[in-house]
Write a protein that holds these residues in place. Structure first.
Motif, short mmCIF file in Angstrom:
data_model
loop_
_atom_site.label_atom_id
_atom_site.label_comp_id
_atom_site.label_asym_id
_atom_site.label_seq_id
_atom_site.Cartn_x
_atom_site.Cartn_y
_atom_site.Cartn_z
N GLY A 258 -1.88 5.47 3.55
CA GLY A 258 -1.40 3.70 2.69
C GLY A 258 -1.96 2.55 3.33
O GLY A 258 -1.59 2.04 3.38
N GLY B 219 0.61 -1.45 -0.12
CA GLY B 219 -0.05 -0.62 0.33
C GLY B 219 0.91 0.96 -0.21
O GLY B 219 0.60 2.18 -0.71
N ARG B 220 2.35 1.16 0.00
CA ARG B 220 3.30 2.21 0.46
C ARG B 220 3.82 2.55 -1.08
O ARG B 220 4.00 3.61 -1.28
N LEU B 221 3.27 1.77 -1.93
CA LEU B 221 4.46 1.57 -3.19
C LEU B 221 3.97 2.88 -4.32
O LEU B 221 2.04 3.56 -4.29
N GLN B 222 4.44 4.11 -4.86
CA GLN B 222 3.74 4.64 -5.76
C GLN B 222 3.02 4.26 -6.33
O GLN B 222 2.46 3.25 -7.53
N VAL B 223 1.95 5.10 -7.39
CA VAL B 223 1.07 5.07 -7.79
C VAL B 223 1.43 5.01 -9.84
O VAL B 223 2.64 5.96 -9.98
N ILE B 224 1.72 4.55 -10.94
CA ILE B 224 1.97 4.55 -11.97
C ILE B 224 1.07 4.71 -12.98
O ILE B 224 -0.46 4.41 -11.78
N GLY B 225 1.16 4.85 -14.01
CA GLY B 225 -0.09 5.30 -14.99
C GLY B 225 -1.43 4.21 -15.52
O GLY B 225 -0.38 2.49 -15.32
N VAL B 226 -2.39 4.20 -16.37
CA VAL B 226 -3.38 2.55 -15.68
C VAL B 226 -2.53 1.92 -17.51
O VAL B 226 -3.25 1.11 -17.84
N TYR C 184 -1.96 -3.54 -6.21
CA TYR C 184 -0.44 -3.74 -6.10
C TYR C 184 -0.67 -4.75 -4.57
O TYR C 184 -0.49 -6.12 -4.03
N LEU D 133 4.30 11.26 -12.72
CA LEU D 133 3.31 11.28 -14.06
C LEU D 133 2.78 12.86 -14.10
O LEU D 133 2.07 12.96 -13.39
N PRO E 224 -3.02 9.12 -13.73
CA PRO E 224 -3.79 9.74 -12.25
C PRO E 224 -2.15 10.16 -11.88
O PRO E 224 -0.84 10.04 -12.96
N HIS F 138 0.13 1.85 -18.27
CA HIS F 138 1.94 1.82 -18.23
C HIS F 138 2.08 -0.31 -18.48
O HIS F 138 1.20 -0.56 -17.58
N MET G 128 1.08 10.16 -5.99
CA MET G 128 0.54 10.65 -4.66
C MET G 128 1.52 11.24 -3.53
O MET G 128 2.67 11.14 -4.01
N GLU H 101 6.14 10.32 -17.45
CA GLU H 101 4.94 10.08 -18.41
C GLU H 101 3.90 11.48 -18.69
O GLU H 101 4.08 12.13 -17.73
N GLN I 128 -0.01 8.91 1.00
CA GLN I 128 1.02 7.87 0.97
C GLN I 128 1.35 7.08 1.78
O GLN I 128 1.43 5.75 2.10
N PRO J 60 -5.86 5.74 -6.90
CA PRO J 60 -7.64 5.80 -7.54
C PRO J 60 -7.93 4.58 -7.22
O PRO J 60 -7.53 3.73 -6.63
N GLY J 61 -9.74 5.34 -6.80
CA GLY J 61 -10.21 4.11 -5.92
C GLY J 61 -11.36 4.53 -5.15
O GLY J 61 -12.34 4.09 -5.17
N ILE K 259 -7.90 2.42 -12.84
CA ILE K 259 -8.40 1.07 -11.64
C ILE K 259 -7.54 1.78 -10.24
O ILE K 259 -7.00 2.11 -10.86
N PRO K 260 -7.82 0.96 -9.76
CA PRO K 260 -7.13 1.20 -8.22
C PRO K 260 -5.72 0.54 -7.67
O PRO K 260 -5.30 0.00 -7.84
N VAL K 261 -5.07 1.75 -9.00
CA VAL K 261 -3.91 1.08 -9.06
C VAL K 261 -2.69 0.41 -7.50
O VAL K 261 -2.84 -1.36 -8.00
N THR K 262 -2.92 0.43 -6.84
CA THR K 262 -2.67 0.15 -5.11
C THR K 262 -3.45 -0.83 -5.00
O THR K 262 -2.68 -1.66 -3.94
N LEU L 138 6.99 -8.23 -6.11
CA LEU L 138 6.13 -7.44 -6.73
C LEU L 138 7.69 -6.52 -6.64
O LEU L 138 8.15 -5.98 -5.62
N ARG M 294 7.93 6.60 -11.18
CA ARG M 294 7.81 7.88 -12.42
C ARG M 294 6.82 8.73 -11.86
O ARG M 294 6.17 9.13 -10.91
#
Ligand SMILES: Cc1ncc(COP(=O)(O)O)c(C=O)c1O
Ligand SMILES: Cc1ncc(COP(=O)(O)O)c(C=O)c1O
Lengths: 414, 414
Positions: free
Chosen positions: B63, A63-70, A292, B47, B52, A72, B55, B368, B60, B237-238, A286-289, B40, B45
């Motif tokens: 989370g 849950g700590r990881l940064q968001v990436i694009g949907v 994850y 963004l 999105p 990617h 964060m 991005e 973050q 997102p979510g 989509i809910p990226v994190t 994982l 990136r």
């Protein structure tokens, strides 16, 4: 600021910018809420209700990881791994397998929105909360819904289902594998085959049972199966698992009408999840994190192995049942063969108010257990041993708490 | 294991447990996927697409917090704070204000599912992707949809809207405040009043503009407003933000039919979010950790102040536009007054393939930016400066990357 803009856009000239005009003619009237100036604080609880459960440490870390694009490639990889993980935990080779961007209800509704068209006959096993929900949604869609109402605590025999199929000629049957409001494990062997003999599809809710009780989507002839992220999988709520057999897919792809929901249109979701042959197109963010986390949950299940997880849940349940009976408590589900391993229902002991017990355990021990839900409200206490929470240590902690609660909560306050 | 169970449930006798029977007659046939045995890994990136966004660090951190139950008083507190935060960022006192458990599309669909009944006349400003989505959903619901189609890059004048209202007598008008597929900021002053003169409700999409451009829900007479979490708010997102005026609420509460969706039924969501006078009832499992993040995003906005945030986005945009023009690039939106501060559209420079530029910047700089979407596909590059990403430093980083991309990407590969 206005100056900055004028400098940067020499083409602008005397033209008034929309945003500047808007600000000039209005004022903030809703003040910043003071509550949001305080820091967020969240208690640490042991969640032994029917869900959500606690996140497993590795899931929590994700849950700590940064968001990436949907769009990617790395998120497509995560989605592909989730698909494979779902295929494993569902025991299916269905290509049309994906996670929906919502809770269990969203998966149920996605299934019904796509499988049913107005006027379709829909048979529902309604032996608790979840069947009643399926009835509600089916009616909203305009299906002819035929609920087989049953008292909480019961399950459906093959014979009962066959009578329903013969009488109502449904296109779809709904059954709940793990009825978390009543604590019943519905047998599933033979039901798929039976449905198919009557040209009916079988839809199964495994939100509360997946990973905690044996389930073999393909071998059991289940056409559509869904589950949640926040029960045995120990992910945060916000995603749900969903898979369609080829039979079910055929019904969806030959609909006469579009599903009323765009957000839940399975043909579009299937494309976004790489389940068809076309290039993936953006459908929604989509809910990226959340994905994850779900990926990590599925990885944990793969590492443990499904059968080991089933065993662990059954052992924890057996240990819990022993301890509950030691306290003189009575299990709600009469037939021991159909007791759900993940969520145990206990008859509210006579003379007690269920809420007193639940509150006492929460306030004194920071442990959550729950009262009943829907048809079981007021009748039971519900204790969940879900995923990483299914351990003897937790059962012992809870037993101590329950024992104290039974001593302290005044009787006859009803 | 079987023994453990038999010991724990002496009442069991010779009866065969459902789970044991199931396991005895099946075998795992779908093997554990190897991909899930690897750890994982997610790239970091910058963004700068249309969302999105990244964060914010405080978001973050949220989370990481452990899940709590969806009926705990602490989550109700978080929900109440979110409501107050939305009221502030929307500038509204609407009681019916809440976050939906899904992306922006889910908020749009929730609005339409509840506001429209089959046969209702629905007028849509379709000057880009989001109006087209509203058309699609409106048609699925069975409304009479009247799209006012317009070339990408344009916006709607009061006069154009009035013609549509007079001609189609709609119950609802849809407008996009920040048209992120085309880069247009739609003026909103006077549109609410105009709609109300024609007994029409005004629904506005502020997914891409909220926090980046002035918006005053109540003062501008907007009846239903929604936005996303993953743009200026820098949440994952979510979740999505949604509010109904009393006028809109009246339409919803006097419907002749139930909305087709249970998951998106606003009367049920309103209850769960404490927006009515009844005790809260469980409706679905809300995305607990997603709500923590959203709460923190709103807190950040409250701390910065809306007007300051608007200014910061406008300054960043102005700076970006200057740098882009310095590179000889041309802005897609002709009328400088209606350029969206959060998402800038740039004409694809002649002789270049947009995808080469986007890929080069991603591969060489881990930044991005996006191509067009829907009606703007192939025509533009889209650059987003959203929330914590709206800074001069980021504009400088991107300018360098763009400059190099324009040098390296071969021309005339179309
Ligand atoms: C068996 C079952 N089905 C469906 C649901 C609904 O899932 P959600 O609350 O995630 O919408 C639950 C959740 O509690 C459940 O236990
Ligand atoms: C203006 C606008 N509306 C709606 C949406 C849809 O939101 P989501 O992708 O979260 O479903 C977006 C998202 O990109 C947007 O920019």
């Amino acid at each position: 600021m206005f100056q900055v803009l004028a400098k940067a856009s020499p083409a602008l000239g005397p033209q008034v910018l929309v945003w500047a005009q808007t600000m000039a003619s209005h004022q903030l009237r809703v003040a910043p809420p003071g509550a949001l100036l305080k820091p967020l604080s969240v208690p640490n609880r042991l969640l032994l209700g029917a869900g959500p459960s606690n996140m497993a440490p590795r899931v929590q870390a994700a849950g700590r990881l940064q968001v990436i694009g949907v769009m990617h490639k790395e998120i497509f990889q995560v989605m592909d791994e989730i698909k494979q993980g779902i295929q494993y935990v569902f025991q299916t080779t269905n290509a049309l397998t994906l996670a929906v961007s919502g809770p269990g209800h969203c998966a149920l509704e996605t299934a019904l929105m796509n499988l049913l068209e107005p006027g379709d006959s829909f048979l529902v096993g309604a032996n608790g909360m979840w069947g009643l929900r399926a009835v509600d949604i089916g009616e909203r869609i305009g299906a002819h819904v035929h609920p087989m109402i049953k008292e909480p605590g019961g399950y459906y025999t093959l014979q009962e289902v066959e009578e329903g199929l013969a009488h109502h000629k449904p296109v779809l049957l709904f059954l709940t594998h793990g009825e978390s409001s009543t604590g019943v494990l519905q047998p599933l062997d033979g039901y798929g085959e039976l449905c198919h003999r009557y040209q009916c599809l079988l839809l199964v809710d495994a939100v509360a049972s997946l990973g905690g009780a044996p389930l073999y989507m393909d071998q059991q002839g289940i056409d559509v199966l869904y589950s949640g992220s926040q029960k045995v999988l120990n992910s945060p709520p916000g995603t749900a698992l969903l898979s369609f057999s080829n039979r079910a897919k055929h019904k969806v792809y030959t609909r006469k009408t579009k599903p009323v929901s765009f957000f839940m249109d399975v043909t579009l979701l299937a494309n976004f999840w790489g389940c068809d042959d076309k290039p993936r197109t953006y459908h929604h963010t989509i809910p990226v994190t959340g994905l994850y986390s779900l990926r990590e949950s599925l990885a944990l299940m793969v590492e443990e192995g499904l059968e080991v997880s089933w065993r662990r849940h059954h052992e924890a349940m057996a240990y819990l049942h022993g301890r509950l009976q030691g306290l003189g408590l009575q299990l709600f589900v009469r037939d021991p063969a159909t007791r759900l391993p993940t969520v145990t229902t206990v008859v509210v002991p006579s003379g007690y108010n269920w809420r007193d017990i639940v509150d006492y355990i929460m306030d004194s021990f920071s442990i959550e257990i729950m009262g009943g839900l829907g048809p079981s409200a007021g009748k039971v206490l519900r204790i969940g041993l879900l995923g990483c929470n299914a351990s003897r240590e937790n059962v012992d902690r809870l037993t101590e708490a329950l024992k104290e609660a039974l001593q302290h909560c005044s009787r006859n306050r009803l």
